[in-house]
Design a protein around this motif. Structure first.
Motif, PDB file in Angstrom:
ATOM      1  N   ALA A 169      -0.970 -10.674  39.051  1.00 10.89           N
ATOM      2  CA  ALA A 169      -1.462 -12.044  39.113  1.00 10.89           C
ATOM      3  C   ALA A 169      -1.490 -12.564  40.558  1.00 10.89           C
ATOM      4  CB  ALA A 169      -0.584 -12.954  38.251  1.00 10.89           C
ATOM      5  N   LEU A 170      -0.512 -12.170  41.344  1.00  9.09           N
ATOM      6  CA  LEU A 170      -0.437 -12.591  42.748  1.00  9.09           C
ATOM      7  C   LEU A 170      -0.269 -11.359  43.639  1.00  9.09           C
ATOM      8  CD1 LEU A 170       1.929 -15.669  42.463  1.00  9.09           C
ATOM      9  CD2 LEU A 170      -0.469 -15.702  43.049  1.00  9.09           C
ATOM     10  N   PRO A 171      -1.363 -10.713  44.014  1.00 14.14           N
ATOM     11  CA  PRO A 171      -1.257  -9.487  44.814  1.00 14.14           C
ATOM     12  C   PRO A 171      -0.676  -9.708  46.211  1.00 14.14           C
ATOM     13  CG  PRO A 171      -3.558 -10.121  44.503  1.00 14.14           C
ATOM     14  CD  PRO A 171      -2.732 -11.051  43.680  1.00 14.14           C
ATOM     15  N   MET A 172      -0.600 -10.949  46.659  1.00 15.66           N
ATOM     16  CA  MET A 172      -0.048 -11.203  47.990  1.00 15.66           C
ATOM     17  C   MET A 172       1.438 -10.863  48.059  1.00 15.66           C
ATOM     18  SD  MET A 172       0.108 -15.290  48.226  1.00 15.66           S
ATOM     19  CE  MET A 172       0.972 -16.253  47.025  1.00 15.66           C
ATOM     20  N   LEU A 173       2.151 -10.851  46.913  1.00 20.23           N
ATOM     21  CA  LEU A 173       3.555 -10.457  46.918  1.00 20.23           C
ATOM     22  C   LEU A 173       3.703  -9.024  47.424  1.00 20.23           C
ATOM     23  CD1 LEU A 173       4.907 -11.892  43.537  1.00 20.23           C
ATOM     24  CD2 LEU A 173       5.430 -12.685  45.828  1.00 20.23           C
ATOM     25  N   LYS A 174       2.850  -8.135  46.937  1.00 17.18           N
ATOM     26  CA  LYS A 174       2.902  -6.730  47.346  1.00 17.18           C
ATOM     27  C   LYS A 174       2.486  -6.580  48.806  1.00 17.18           C
ATOM     28  CE  LYS A 174       2.860  -2.334  45.617  1.00 17.18           C
ATOM     29  NZ  LYS A 174       3.863  -1.773  44.768  1.00 17.18           N
ATOM     30  N   ARG A 175       1.442  -7.317  49.208  1.00 20.55           N
ATOM     31  CA  ARG A 175       0.958  -7.232  50.591  1.00 20.55           C
ATOM     32  C   ARG A 175       2.002  -7.727  51.586  1.00 20.55           C
ATOM     33  NH1 ARG A 175      -4.059 -10.421  49.961  1.00 20.55           N
ATOM     34  NH2 ARG A 175      -4.557  -9.648  47.909  1.00 20.55           N
ATOM     35  N   MET A 176       2.800  -8.702  51.180  1.00 18.50           N
ATOM     36  CA  MET A 176       3.832  -9.236  52.060  1.00 18.50           C
ATOM     37  C   MET A 176       5.077  -8.352  52.071  1.00 18.50           C
ATOM     38  SD  MET A 176       3.350 -13.297  51.159  1.00 18.50           S
ATOM     39  CE  MET A 176       4.989 -13.721  51.602  1.00 18.50           C
ATOM     40  N   GLY A 177       5.100  -7.327  51.227  1.00 19.62           N
ATOM     41  CA  GLY A 177       6.236  -6.412  51.187  1.00 19.62           C
ATOM     42  C   GLY A 177       7.420  -6.943  50.418  1.00 19.62           C
ATOM     43  N   ILE A 178       7.170  -7.858  49.495  1.00 21.06           N
ATOM     44  CA  ILE A 178       8.258  -8.439  48.699  1.00 21.06           C
ATOM     45  C   ILE A 178       8.431  -7.603  47.438  1.00 21.06           C
ATOM     46  CG2 ILE A 178       9.046 -10.477  47.463  1.00 21.06           C
ATOM     47  CD1 ILE A 178       7.403 -12.152  49.402  1.00 21.06           C
ATOM     48  N   SER A 179       9.557  -6.896  47.352  1.00 23.33           N
ATOM     49  CA  SER A 179       9.838  -6.092  46.164  1.00 23.33           C
ATOM     50  C   SER A 179      10.489  -6.970  45.101  1.00 23.33           C
ATOM     51  CB  SER A 179      10.757  -4.925  46.521  1.00 23.33           C
ATOM     52  OG  SER A 179      12.038  -5.408  46.856  1.00 23.33           O
ATOM     53  N   SER A 180      10.639  -6.412  43.917  1.00 17.33           N
ATOM     54  CA  SER A 180      11.248  -7.182  42.827  1.00 17.33           C
ATOM     55  C   SER A 180      12.700  -7.513  43.138  1.00 17.33           C
ATOM     56  CB  SER A 180      11.150  -6.415  41.512  1.00 17.33           C
ATOM     57  OG  SER A 180      11.875  -5.200  41.593  1.00 17.33           O
ATOM     58  N   ILE A 181      13.386  -6.611  43.822  1.00 15.77           N
ATOM     59  CA  ILE A 181      14.796  -6.844  44.149  1.00 15.77           C
ATOM     60  C   ILE A 181      14.917  -7.971  45.178  1.00 15.77           C
ATOM     61  CG2 ILE A 181      16.838  -5.808  45.201  1.00 15.77           C
ATOM     62  CD1 ILE A 181      15.886  -3.142  43.980  1.00 15.77           C
ATOM     63  N   ILE A 182      14.086  -7.939  46.199  1.00 13.21           N
ATOM     64  CA  ILE A 182      14.119  -8.999  47.220  1.00 13.21           C
ATOM     65  C   ILE A 182      13.760 -10.345  46.607  1.00 13.21           C
ATOM     66  CG2 ILE A 182      12.997  -9.854  49.317  1.00 13.21           C
ATOM     67  CD1 ILE A 182      12.690  -6.930  50.188  1.00 13.21           C
ATOM     68  N   LEU A 183      12.757 -10.356  45.731  1.00 13.73           N
ATOM     69  CA  LEU A 183      12.343 -11.595  45.080  1.00 13.73           C
ATOM     70  C   LEU A 183      13.477 -12.184  44.250  1.00 13.73           C
ATOM     71  CD1 LEU A 183       9.910 -13.497  44.603  1.00 13.73           C
ATOM     72  CD2 LEU A 183       9.394 -12.129  42.576  1.00 13.73           C
ATOM     73  N   ARG A 184      14.106 -11.341  43.433  1.00 17.34           N
ATOM     74  CA  ARG A 184      15.202 -11.810  42.576  1.00 17.34           C
ATOM     75  C   ARG A 184      16.388 -12.285  43.399  1.00 17.34           C
ATOM     76  NH1 ARG A 184      16.622  -7.110  39.938  1.00 17.34           N
ATOM     77  NH2 ARG A 184      18.486  -8.137  39.217  1.00 17.34           N
ATOM     78  N   MET A 196      18.430  -9.050  29.996  1.00 14.58           N
ATOM     79  CA  MET A 196      17.207  -8.369  30.364  1.00 14.58           C
ATOM     80  C   MET A 196      17.596  -7.147  31.206  1.00 14.58           C
ATOM     81  SD  MET A 196      13.920  -9.962  32.335  1.00 14.58           S
ATOM     82  CE  MET A 196      13.012 -10.674  31.001  1.00 14.58           C
ATOM     83  N   ASP A 197      17.119  -6.004  30.848  1.00 10.85           N
ATOM     84  CA  ASP A 197      17.456  -4.798  31.601  1.00 10.85           C
ATOM     85  C   ASP A 197      16.533  -4.624  32.810  1.00 10.85           C
ATOM     86  OD1 ASP A 197      15.092  -4.039  30.459  1.00 10.85           O
ATOM     87  OD2 ASP A 197      15.922  -2.421  29.264  1.00 10.85           O
ATOM     88  N   PHE A 198      16.862  -3.653  33.648  1.00 11.38           N
ATOM     89  CA  PHE A 198      16.136  -3.457  34.899  1.00 11.38           C
ATOM     90  C   PHE A 198      14.681  -3.063  34.662  1.00 11.38           C
ATOM     91  CE2 PHE A 198      15.138  -1.132  38.857  1.00 11.38           C
ATOM     92  CZ  PHE A 198      15.345  -2.174  39.734  1.00 11.38           C
ATOM     93  N   ALA A 199      14.421  -2.277  33.615  1.00 11.28           N
ATOM     94  CA  ALA A 199      13.044  -1.858  33.317  1.00 11.28           C
ATOM     95  C   ALA A 199      12.185  -3.062  32.934  1.00 11.28           C
ATOM     96  CB  ALA A 199      13.041  -0.817  32.207  1.00 11.28           C
ATOM     97  N   ALA A 200      12.770  -3.981  32.173  1.00  7.64           N
ATOM     98  CA  ALA A 200      12.028  -5.177  31.769  1.00  7.64           C
ATOM     99  C   ALA A 200      11.723  -6.053  32.988  1.00  7.64           C
ATOM    100  CB  ALA A 200      12.824  -5.963  30.738  1.00  7.64           C
ATOM    101  N   ILE A 201      12.661  -6.092  33.927  1.00 11.64           N
ATOM    102  CA  ILE A 201      12.447  -6.871  35.149  1.00 11.64           C
ATOM    103  C   ILE A 201      11.316  -6.260  35.968  1.00 11.64           C
ATOM    104  CG2 ILE A 201      13.510  -7.546  37.342  1.00 11.64           C
ATOM    105  CD1 ILE A 201      16.165  -7.765  35.779  1.00 11.64           C
ATOM    106  N   LYS A 202      11.300  -4.923  36.052  1.00 10.01           N
ATOM    107  CA  LYS A 202      10.218  -4.263  36.795  1.00 10.01           C
ATOM    108  C   LYS A 202       8.865  -4.511  36.139  1.00 10.01           C
ATOM    109  CE  LYS A 202      11.800  -0.738  39.707  1.00 10.01           C
ATOM    110  NZ  LYS A 202      11.362   0.472  40.284  1.00 10.01           N
ATOM    111  N   ARG A 203       8.833  -4.483  34.795  1.00 10.52           N
ATOM    112  CA  ARG A 203       7.569  -4.758  34.085  1.00 10.52           C
ATOM    113  C   ARG A 203       7.105  -6.187  34.367  1.00 10.52           C
ATOM    114  NH1 ARG A 203      10.049  -1.911  29.930  1.00 10.52           N
ATOM    115  NH2 ARG A 203      10.650  -3.829  28.893  1.00 10.52           N
ATOM    116  N   ALA A 204       8.046  -7.133  34.340  1.00 12.88           N
ATOM    117  CA  ALA A 204       7.694  -8.533  34.612  1.00 12.88           C
ATOM    118  C   ALA A 204       7.185  -8.675  36.043  1.00 12.88           C
ATOM    119  CB  ALA A 204       8.905  -9.443  34.386  1.00 12.88           C
ATOM    120  N   TYR A 205       7.839  -7.988  36.993  1.00 10.92           N
ATOM    121  CA  TYR A 205       7.403  -8.055  38.389  1.00 10.92           C
ATOM    122  C   TYR A 205       6.007  -7.474  38.535  1.00 10.92           C
ATOM    123  CZ  TYR A 205       7.152  -7.237  43.389  1.00 10.92           C
ATOM    124  OH  TYR A 205       6.742  -7.212  44.697  1.00 10.92           O
TER     125      TYR A 205
END
Length: 134
Positions: free
Chosen positions: A16-31, A1-10
């Protein structure tokens, strides 16, 4: 899976879960946090015996359930999360097998007869050569 696909999935997870963005959790931190937890639990399950192994198994099982929840929440097809489903089944089976009570040794087994506990004879042990006292 390439980085663009990961960003799309994030992005779909954030919708679906806007609290991830509000908590400041980026896709890199999550992964990275999920990956670090998986590696740590894997090392504990491989190298550490006893109770910590079961705790690591349980944590991995919770993580897999969260992953399955996220995939269902965004409506991913089964082929995107089938590996997580199989891994969750394996972790569940391992945990159930590890939590089963072990059998007692033959010397400690007893049989209740008329309300009294009587020890069972071990294999090969017979009544021959014993004097019966009445």
């Amino acid at each position: 899976m390439d980085f663009a696909a990961i960003k799309r999935a994030y992005k779909s997870y954030v919708r679906a879960l806007p609290m991830l963005k509000r908590m400041g959790i980026s896709s890199i931190i999550l992964r990275k946090s999920i990956g670090a937890l998986e590696v740590a639990c894997g090392i504990v399950m491989t190298l550490v015996p006893g109770r910590p192994k079961d705790v690591a198994n349980f944590l991995l099982l919770l993580l897999v359930l969260a992953v399955l929840f996220f995939h269902q929440l965004v409506g991913d097809p089964l082929k995107r999360y089938a590996h997580a489903l199989v891994f969750g089944i394996l972790l569940t089976c391992r945990l159930l097998i590890a939590r089963q009570p072990e059998e007692q040794p033959l010397e400690k087994r007893t049989l209740a007869v008329n309300g009294e506990e009587q020890p069972l004879l071990a294999e090969g042990e017979s009544e021959k050569g014993k004097i019966k006292v009445s």
